[in-house]
Design a protein around this motif. Structure first.
Motif, PDB file in Angstrom:
ATOM      1  N   PRO A 109       0.835  -1.214   0.000  1.00 47.12           N
ATOM      2  CA  PRO A 109       0.000   0.000   0.000  1.00 47.12           C
ATOM      3  C   PRO A 109       0.872   1.267   0.000  1.00 47.12           C
ATOM      4  O   PRO A 109       1.951   1.293   0.584  1.00 47.12           O
ATOM      5  N   PHE A 110       0.406   2.275  -0.682  1.00 48.20           N
ATOM      6  CA  PHE A 110       1.073   3.575  -0.795  1.00 48.20           C
ATOM      7  C   PHE A 110       2.454   3.459  -1.448  1.00 48.20           C
ATOM      8  O   PHE A 110       3.385   4.166  -1.080  1.00 48.20           O
ATOM      9  N   TYR A 111       2.574   2.581  -2.413  1.00 49.17           N
ATOM     10  CA  TYR A 111       3.832   2.396  -3.149  1.00 49.17           C
ATOM     11  C   TYR A 111       4.066   3.606  -4.034  1.00 49.17           C
ATOM     12  O   TYR A 111       3.192   4.007  -4.804  1.00 49.17           O
ATOM     13  N   LYS A 112       5.243   4.213  -3.939  1.00 48.25           N
ATOM     14  CA  LYS A 112       5.541   5.451  -4.659  1.00 48.25           C
ATOM     15  C   LYS A 112       6.315   5.215  -5.950  1.00 48.25           C
ATOM     16  O   LYS A 112       6.579   6.145  -6.684  1.00 48.25           O
ATOM     17  N   GLY A 113       6.669   3.993  -6.249  1.00 42.28           N
ATOM     18  CA  GLY A 113       7.505   3.714  -7.412  1.00 42.28           C
ATOM     19  C   GLY A 113       6.816   3.917  -8.754  1.00 42.28           C
ATOM     20  O   GLY A 113       7.469   4.028  -9.781  1.00 42.28           O
ATOM     21  N   LEU A 114       5.492   3.974  -8.771  1.00 46.95           N
ATOM     22  CA  LEU A 114       4.758   4.124 -10.031  1.00 46.95           C
ATOM     23  C   LEU A 114       4.173   5.510 -10.229  1.00 46.95           C
ATOM     24  O   LEU A 114       3.359   5.710 -11.133  1.00 46.95           O
ATOM     25  N   ASP A 115       4.590   6.457  -9.438  1.00 44.88           N
ATOM     26  CA  ASP A 115       4.008   7.799  -9.551  1.00 44.88           C
ATOM     27  C   ASP A 115       4.298   8.469 -10.896  1.00 44.88           C
ATOM     28  O   ASP A 115       3.574   9.364 -11.306  1.00 44.88           O
ATOM     29  N   TYR A 116       5.325   8.020 -11.589  1.00 42.43           N
ATOM     30  CA  TYR A 116       5.640   8.637 -12.880  1.00 42.43           C
ATOM     31  C   TYR A 116       4.537   8.420 -13.913  1.00 42.43           C
ATOM     32  O   TYR A 116       4.371   9.229 -14.815  1.00 42.43           O
ATOM     33  N   ILE A 117       3.742   7.376 -13.795  1.00 41.30           N
ATOM     34  CA  ILE A 117       2.687   7.150 -14.794  1.00 41.30           C
ATOM     35  C   ILE A 117       1.515   8.097 -14.599  1.00 41.30           C
ATOM     36  O   ILE A 117       0.735   8.324 -15.508  1.00 41.30           O
ATOM     37  N   TYR A 118       1.369   8.670 -13.408  1.00 35.63           N
ATOM     38  CA  TYR A 118       0.299   9.642 -13.168  1.00 35.63           C
ATOM     39  C   TYR A 118       0.773  11.069 -13.441  1.00 35.63           C
ATOM     40  O   TYR A 118       0.001  11.908 -13.878  1.00 35.63           O
ATOM     41  N   GLU A 119       2.045  11.322 -13.130  1.00 39.24           N
ATOM     42  CA  GLU A 119       2.563  12.683 -13.209  1.00 39.24           C
ATOM     43  C   GLU A 119       3.110  13.031 -14.593  1.00 39.24           C
ATOM     44  O   GLU A 119       2.980  14.162 -15.042  1.00 39.24           O
ATOM     45  N   ASN A 120       3.771  12.095 -15.249  1.00 41.83           N
ATOM     46  CA  ASN A 120       4.378  12.354 -16.554  1.00 41.83           C
ATOM     47  C   ASN A 120       3.467  11.857 -17.669  1.00 41.83           C
ATOM     48  O   ASN A 120       2.543  11.080 -17.449  1.00 41.83           O
ATOM     49  N   ARG A 121       3.788  12.287 -18.857  1.00 38.14           N
ATOM     50  CA  ARG A 121       2.995  11.886 -20.013  1.00 38.14           C
ATOM     51  C   ARG A 121       3.673  10.701 -20.722  1.00 38.14           C
ATOM     52  O   ARG A 121       4.885  10.610 -20.762  1.00 38.14           O
ATOM     53  N   GLY A 122       2.839   9.853 -21.280  1.00 35.83           N
ATOM     54  CA  GLY A 122       3.333   8.727 -22.060  1.00 35.83           C
ATOM     55  C   GLY A 122       2.814   8.814 -23.480  1.00 35.83           C
ATOM     56  O   GLY A 122       1.838   9.512 -23.763  1.00 35.83           O
ATOM     57  N   GLU A 123       3.456   8.100 -24.359  1.00 37.71           N
ATOM     58  CA  GLU A 123       3.070   8.108 -25.764  1.00 37.71           C
ATOM     59  C   GLU A 123       2.499   6.732 -26.134  1.00 37.71           C
ATOM     60  O   GLU A 123       3.044   5.708 -25.742  1.00 37.71           O
TER      61      GLU A 123
END
Length: 166
Positions: A109-123
């Motif tokens: 719970p509350f894992y911070k390792g995947l925050d880049y998929i919410y904050e950054n843009r993907g193509e």
């Protein structure tokens, strides 16, 4: 090889047409030619029926083909996707955290390792429709991670990039 060749009994059938007897004789003779000398081969001209029989057989088979309608080509419709390749997207956090994709990874719970998929843009690299729905292959530019297949319902479309490409 001999098992694939028609047996001599099938050649003597009274229901076979002269053209099929000729084709079977030539096949049978060529299949067994490796064991036989050249003098024992059956020639195509010896097995040919008389001149009147061949056109009659062709006319009979032509009328049977004319009675059967030609099969219609069934064209597959191209699928309609909700996104395009090259589209810039980001992942909606609430939908992802409640999805089977997140639960299957088994992060604490509350894992911070995947925050880049919410904050950054993907193509969007590719889009496919699988049995479970429409999925997009997403790559995050500038972040050294492999692309991921995510359902399109949890993706948010973006008009422009908010970060600089490296």
């Amino acid at each position: 090889m001999e098992a694939l060749a028609p047996s001599p009994r099938a050649l003597s059938s009274s229901t076979a047409s002269p053209a099929s007897v000729l084709a079977a004789t030539v096949k049978w003779a060529s299949a067994s030619s490796a064991r036989r000398p050249a003098a024992g081969r059956v020639s195509a001209s010896a097995a040919e029926p008389a001149g009147d029989a061949k056109p009659a057989a062709a006319a009979a088979s032509g009328s049977a083909d004319a009675a059967a309608p030609a099969p219609k080509k069934i064209l597959k419709k191209k699928p309609v996707y909700s996104m395009k390749k090259g589209q810039i997207v980001r992942v909606e956090k609430e939908k992802y955290l409640n999805s089977i994709n997140y639960l299957s990874v088994g992060h604490p719970p509350f894992y911070k390792g995947l925050d880049y998929i919410y904050e950054n843009r993907g193509e969007v690299l590719d889009i496919r429709i699988f049995e479970t729905g429409e999925y997009a292959l997403i790559a995050w530019v500038g972040i050294p991670t492999p692309p991921a297949w995510l359902p399109t319902y949890m993706l948010i479309k973006s008009d422009k990039l908010d970060y600089e490409r490296m």
